[in-house]
Design a protein around this motif. Structure first.
Motif, PDB file in Angstrom:
ATOM      1  N   THR A 296       0.681  -1.112   0.037  1.00 16.69           N
ATOM      2  CA  THR A 296       0.017  -0.111  -0.045  1.00 16.69           C
ATOM      3  C   THR A 296       0.983   1.309  -0.077  1.00 16.69           C
ATOM      4  OG1 THR A 296      -0.039   0.299   2.447  1.00 16.69           O
ATOM      5  CG2 THR A 296      -1.763  -1.242   1.343  1.00 16.69           C
ATOM      6  N   ASN A 300       2.883  -1.744   5.790  1.00 13.31           N
ATOM      7  CA  ASN A 300       2.342  -2.686   5.398  1.00 13.31           C
ATOM      8  C   ASN A 300       2.299  -4.038   6.143  1.00 13.31           C
ATOM      9  OD1 ASN A 300       1.642  -2.160   2.347  1.00 13.31           O
ATOM     10  ND2 ASN A 300       3.896  -1.702   2.521  1.00 13.31           N
ATOM     11  N   LEU A 310      -1.530  -8.100  10.274  1.00 10.85           N
ATOM     12  CA  LEU A 310      -2.227  -7.474   9.173  1.00 10.85           C
ATOM     13  C   LEU A 310      -1.212  -7.237   7.998  1.00 10.85           C
ATOM     14  CD1 LEU A 310      -4.459  -4.988  11.417  1.00 10.85           C
ATOM     15  CD2 LEU A 310      -5.054  -7.363  10.826  1.00 10.85           C
ATOM     16  N   PRO A 312      -1.315  -6.496   3.344  1.00  7.63           N
ATOM     17  CA  PRO A 312      -2.092  -6.544   1.986  1.00  7.63           C
ATOM     18  C   PRO A 312      -1.396  -7.790   1.037  1.00  7.63           C
ATOM     19  CG  PRO A 312       0.059  -5.202   1.922  1.00  7.63           C
ATOM     20  CD  PRO A 312       0.059  -5.673   3.336  1.00  7.63           C
ATOM     21  N   HIS A 320      -6.150  -6.030  -1.078  1.00  8.86           N
ATOM     22  CA  HIS A 320      -6.885  -6.011   0.136  1.00  8.86           C
ATOM     23  C   HIS A 320      -6.329  -6.428   1.462  1.00  8.86           C
ATOM     24  CE1 HIS A 320     -10.790  -7.748  -2.492  1.00  8.86           C
ATOM     25  NE2 HIS A 320     -10.441  -6.434  -2.654  1.00  8.86           N
ATOM     26  N   ILE A 321      -6.695  -6.157   2.436  1.00  9.33           N
ATOM     27  CA  ILE A 321      -6.072  -6.354   3.812  1.00  9.33           C
ATOM     28  C   ILE A 321      -6.345  -7.562   4.464  1.00  9.33           C
ATOM     29  CG2 ILE A 321      -5.479  -5.540   5.850  1.00  9.33           C
ATOM     30  CD1 ILE A 321      -4.670  -3.717   3.367  1.00  9.33           C
ATOM     31  N   TYR A 322      -5.340  -8.481   4.762  1.00  6.89           N
ATOM     32  CA  TYR A 322      -5.571  -9.725   5.365  1.00  6.89           C
ATOM     33  C   TYR A 322      -5.315  -9.987   6.955  1.00  6.89           C
ATOM     34  CZ  TYR A 322      -6.774 -11.525   0.666  1.00  6.89           C
ATOM     35  OH  TYR A 322      -7.362 -11.672  -0.769  1.00  6.89           O
ATOM     36  N   ASP A 334      -9.366 -12.300   4.287  1.00  3.69           N
ATOM     37  CA  ASP A 334      -9.502 -11.304   3.836  1.00  3.69           C
ATOM     38  C   ASP A 334     -10.525 -10.525   4.474  1.00  3.69           C
ATOM     39  OD1 ASP A 334     -10.028  -9.046   1.863  1.00  3.69           O
ATOM     40  OD2 ASP A 334     -10.421 -10.102  -0.032  1.00  3.69           O
ATOM     41  N   THR A 336     -11.290  -7.000   3.484  1.00  2.00           N
ATOM     42  CA  THR A 336     -11.821  -6.081   2.804  1.00  2.00           C
ATOM     43  C   THR A 336     -12.555  -6.592   1.597  1.00  2.00           C
ATOM     44  OG1 THR A 336      -9.584  -5.402   1.914  1.00  2.00           O
ATOM     45  CG2 THR A 336     -10.249  -4.304   3.825  1.00  2.00           C
ATOM     46  N   PHE A 345      -4.066   1.606   5.388  1.00  2.00           N
ATOM     47  CA  PHE A 345      -4.863   1.162   6.341  1.00  2.00           C
ATOM     48  C   PHE A 345      -4.173   1.228   7.576  1.00  2.00           C
ATOM     49  CE2 PHE A 345      -2.064  -2.237   5.431  1.00  2.00           C
ATOM     50  CZ  PHE A 345      -1.905  -3.015   6.535  1.00  2.00           C
ATOM     51  N   TYR A 356      -9.469   1.817   6.854  1.00  2.00           N
ATOM     52  CA  TYR A 356      -8.777   1.900   5.570  1.00  2.00           C
ATOM     53  C   TYR A 356      -9.297   2.613   4.660  1.00  2.00           C
ATOM     54  CZ  TYR A 356     -12.646  -1.497   4.310  1.00  2.00           C
ATOM     55  OH  TYR A 356     -13.744  -2.005   4.091  1.00  2.00           O
TER      56      TYR A 356
END
Length: 687
Positions: A296, A300, A310, A312, A320-322, A334, A336, A345, A356
Motif C-alpha cells: 500500500t 504494510n 495484518l 496486504p 486487500h488487507i488480510y 480477507d 476487505t 490502512f 482503511y
C-alpha cells in the motif's frame, strides 16, 4: 526559442505582488483588486504528513502556504495552530512530524529532501550557504522556539518521550534532555523505519543495502547490534509483538527480467524469536495471482494487540488487507472483500479492527471504512461529497486528510468530518466530469474532463500524470505535486481550454491487471495507447477544435508528452514537458543473455521519444530543475540538443538548484505561467 526576458520580468512581478489568499472562501486581493487566480489558488494552504499521538487525541501536520512551511498541531480539545513560525518562499522543506505517545512533545525535520534524506542537501532557494538537514524538538503546548537536536532525520520518541533516536549517514544517534546527543552505532547501509521496542530498551530498523535489506536490532543498554533472519532479498516493515519478545517482518524479492510475469511465490511473512534467534516462515504467498509482493502507500505489516498480523495481498487481483493469527498462522482472511483497492490502512487502538482508505463501489473516489478483525460487514465512515485519505489515530480519535473539488488537502476529525483548522477554498472551481473511454486494444481508461469556459470550439489539452503509479481524481489531490497540477488544469479550463486528465494503464487503484499491464514503459510503451485514445476522443468532441490539441505532464507524464509529440505531431499540436524521460535505454540485466539484452535495448529505444525523434514536428516547452534526483537533468539536455539539430521549435526553462517536485512556490508559478504563455501562442493562436 528561449523565454523572452520581458516575460520573465512579468512573471517575477506576479511573484512579488501576489497575496496569500484568505481562508473560508475569500478571494486573495492585491491593492484592493482580485489577485491573479493562478497565483492565489496555487498559494492556498496545503496540508500533509498527518501524524497522531498514540495515547492522546493530539495531531500534528505540515502546512504549506505559498512556499512557507510550518508544523501545525491540533485536536478535538486543542485549537489548531502553527507550532513553528517560518516565513518566506525559501525552498526549505519540513518533513517527518512525530508526536510523543502522550502527545506532549513534537519532532520534525527542517531542510534536506524527505525523498532522498541521505543524499546531498538541496539549495533550491539559492542561499549563499546550503541549508542543513536538522532535527528539532518542541513542547506541543509551549510557545518557545523549537530546540535543534542536530543533523539527522528518521527520528522516533522513546515510549516515555524522554529520549529521541534518529539517524544520519548510516549512523544511529540518541538524544535526551539531560545529555548531549551521542552516536550509538554505525552500519554499512542506510537506516530506515527506526522504532523503539515497547519497553524502551531496543531499537528495531531496516538497513537498506545495495539490492537487498536486513532487519536489524540494536540493544540500547548493552550497545549490541544483530541482524534478524538475513536473506537474499528484501526484508521490510519489521514490527514488534506486543510483549516485545518477537519481531515479524516481510521478506520478498522481484522476478528476473526475462520472467517478469512469473507465477512463482516471491514473498512471505516471517517471525523471529528474540531470545533464541530462531526465525520461522509463518506464511508464504502461494504462486499465481498475488505471488509477487505489492504494498500500500503506507505501512504494510502490523502486529495488533489482539495477536493478529495484518498485511496486504493481491490474491483477488485487488489490494486487500488480510488478517492471520500470529501464534498459529494458517490461511489469511480477507478483511476487505468489497474494497476494490485499499490504498492505506491502520489498526484501531484496541487492536480489534482496522480503518482503511479505499475506492469501494466507485473506482474514482476515496472513502474511509472500518471493519472488525473477527469478521462482519465493513462500515463506511465518510460520505461521497468529499475524498478522504490516510486515516490516523490520535489516542482513540480518528483523523484523516480530506479534499474535494474546491478545497485543497486539509485535516479533519472523521467523526462528523469536522476540520481541525480553517479550510481554504477555490470557490470558482467546479467538479470535473469522470469519463471512461476505450483504447484501440480494448483497455477501458478513466479520466477527468475539465470543460473549457466560454463558447467553442475550444483548444484542448491532455494531462498525463507521473509515477506512473498514480491515480488522478475529480478533486484536489493529497499530493502537493498533483494538487498544483489540479489548479493548473482548472485555470486552463477558466481560460477556455478543455482538459482531459488521463489515468493511463500502469497507474494504481484499478486493480493489479491494470497496474501491471503488459508491455508498459521500456517494454513497449503500451500506456501510450491510452494517451493517444484520449487525444482522439477529444478530437471527436463537437466543442473541441481538433487542430488545436496539446499535451502536458511531468516526470513519466513528461515522457508520455514527449512520446506523443514524437509519434503523433499531427494530432498533438504542442506540448509542455516537465522533467520528462527521453531515452529509456538502460544497462542490461544480468539474467538476460547477450542476444536477449540486444533485443531488450532495441525495444527500450523504440519505446523512447528518442526512438521516434525524426517524426517530431510540434513545438514543445521543456522545464527541468538541474538538481533533479528522480529524472536526471541530462534527459532534457539531450532532448534540447536533438531538437535543435532537427530544427524543431522549443522553449526552455531550466531552474537552477531545483529538485523534481519543485520546492519553491515561485518556481511552480513561473513554470505554470510559462506553460500558459506557451500554449497561448501555440494553441490559442493556432499552430
Amino acid at each position: 526559442m528561449k523565454l523572452h526576458p520581458a516575460w520573465l520580468a512579468s512573471a517575477l512581478l506576479v511573484l512579488s505582488v501576489a497575496a496569500v489568499p484568505a481562508l473560508g472562501g475569500q478571494s486573495a486581493t492585491r491593492d484592493g483588486q482580485p489577485a491573479d487566480a493562478l497565483a492565489s489558488n496555487l498559494a492556498l494552504p496545503f496540508a500533509s504528513d498527518l501524524t497522531g499521538a498514540r495515547r492522546a487525541p493530539v495531531f500534528a501536520w505540515i502546512e504549506d502556504v505559498a512556499g512557507a512551511r510550518n508544523v501545525w498541531v491540533g485536536g478535538p480539545d486543542i485549537p489548531a495552530h502553527p507550532r513553528t513560525a517560518y516565513s518566506g518562499d525559501e525552498g526549505i522543506e519540513l518533513s517527518e512530524p512525530q508526536l510523543s505517545q502522550n502527545g506532549r512533545r513534537l519532532l520534525f525535520v527542517r531542510g534536506g529532501d524527505a525523498e532522498f534524506p541521505e543524499g546531498g542537501a538541496p539549495n533550491t532557494g539559492i542561499a549563499l550557504e546550503t541549508p542543513e538537514q536538522a532535527l528539532f524538538v518542541a513542547d506541543v503546548a509551549g510557545s518557545q522556539a523549537p530546540v535543534k537536536i542536530g543533523p539527522g532525520h528518521g527520528a522516533a520518541f522513546s515510549p516515555d518521550g524522554a529520549r529521541v533516536a534518529y539517524t544520519r549517514k548510516g549512523e544511529i544517534w540518541l538524544w535526551g534532555d539531560a545529555a548531549a546527543a551521542r552516536r550509538l552505532a554505525t552500519v554499512a547501509g542506510s537506516v530506515e523505519d527506526l522504532q523503539w521496542s515497547p519497553d524502551g530498551r531496543q531499537l528495531l530498523f531496516t538497513e537498506q543495502r545495495k539490492g537487498h535489506s536486513f532487519v536489524s536490532l540494536l540493544d540500547v543498554e548493552q550497545r549490541s547490534l544483530r541482524y534478524i533472519g538475513p536473506t537474499l532479498g528484501q526484508s521490510s516493515d519489521p514490527t514488534f509483538s506486543p510483549d516485545a519478545r518477537q519481531v515479524a517482518f516481510l521478506q520478498f524479492r522481484g522476478p528476473p527480467a526475462d520472467l517478469p510475469d512469473s507465477s512463482a511465490s516471491f514473498w512471505s511473512v516471517r517471525i523471529a524469536d528474540l531470545a533464541s534467534g530462531a526465525v520461522r516462515t509463518i506464511w508464504s504467498a502461494p504462486g499465481g495471482e498475488g505471488g509477487q509482493f505489492a504494498g500500500t502507500r503506507g505501512r504494510n505489516l502490523f502486529w495488533t494487540a489482539s495477536g493478529h498480523l495484518l498485511f496486504p495481498w493481491e490474491r483477488t487481483g485487488w489490494m486487500h488487507i488480510y488478517a492471520m493469527p500470529a501464534a498459529t498462522g494458517g490461511t489469511p482472511r480477507d478483511l476487505t472483500p468489497d474494497a476494490n483497492e485499499v490504498e492505506t490502512f491502520t489498526p484501531t487502538p484496541d487492536g480489534k479492527g482496522i480503518v482503511y482508505a479505499a475506492n469501494a463501489g466507485n473506482l474514482d473516489t476515496r472513502q474511509l471504512w472500518r471493519t472488525a478483525i473477527e469478521g462482519g460487514k465493513p462500515a463506511q465512515l465518510t460520505q461521497d461529497d468529499a475524498f478522504v485519505f490516510r486515516p490516523v489515530f490520535g489516542g482513540d480519535r480518528l483523523a484523516a486528510t480530506a479534499t474535494d473539488a474546491q478545497r485543497p488537502a486539509h485535516m479533519v476529525l472523521v467523526d462528523g468530518m469536522k476540520p481541525l483548522g480553517a479550510v481554504a477554498i477555490a470557490p470558482s472551481y467546479s467538479k470535473p466530469e469522470t469519463i471512461v473511454f476505450t483504447a484501440t486494444d480494448g483497455m477501458q481508461v478513466h479520466g477527468q474532463l475539465f470543460r473549457g469556459k466560454g463558447p467553442g470550439p475550444h483548444p484542448a489539452l491532455i494531462f498525463v500524470h507521473g509515477g506512473p503509479r498514480r491515480q488522478m481524481l475529480p478533486a484536489f489531490n493529497p499530493m502537493h505535486y498533483y494538487s498544483n497540477a489540479y489548479v493548473r488544469n482548472q485555470q486552463f479550463a477558466a481560460l477556455g481550454y478543455t482538459v482531459l486528465s488521463v489515468n493511463y494503464r500502469g497507474g494504481t487503484n484499478y486493480g493489479r491487471a491494470f497496474r501491471e499491464a503488459p508491455e508498459t514503459g521500456r517494454g513497449g510503451a503500451s500506456e501510450y495507447r491510452d494517451v493517444l485514445a484520449g487525444g482522439q476522443w477529444l478530437a471527436k468532441q463537437p466543442d473541441v477544435d481538433a487542430k488545436r490539441i496539446g499535451i502536458w505532464g511531468g516526470s513519466w507524464g513528461g515522457y508520455l508528452t514527449a512520446l506523443a509529440l514524437a509519434r503523433d505531431s499531427d494530432l498533438f499540436a504542442a506540448g509542455a514537458d516537465f522533467h520528462g524521460v527521453h531515452t529509456l535505454v538502460r544497462p542490461g540485466d544480468a539474467s538476460l543473455s547477450p542476444d536477449a539484452e540486444v533485443k531488450a535495448r532495441e525495444l527500450q529505444w523504440q519505446s523512447s521519444p528518442m526512438g521516434s525523434i525524426d517524426r517530431w514536428k510540434s513545438p514543445v516547452l521543456i522545464v527541468h530543475g538541474d538538481d533533479d534526483k528522480n529524472v536526471d537533468h541530462d534527459q532534457s539536455l539531450l532532448l534540447a540538443r536533438e531538437l535543435t539539430a532537427r530544427g524543431v521549435p522549443f522553449e526552455e526553462l531550466s531552474l537552477p538548484n531545483e529538485r523534481h517536485e519543485f520546492f519553491r512556490y515561485g518556481d511552480w508559478l513561473a513554470s505554470y505561467l510559462a506553460t500558459e504563455a506557451f500554449f497561448a501562442r501555440t494553441l490559442k493562436a493556432g499552430k
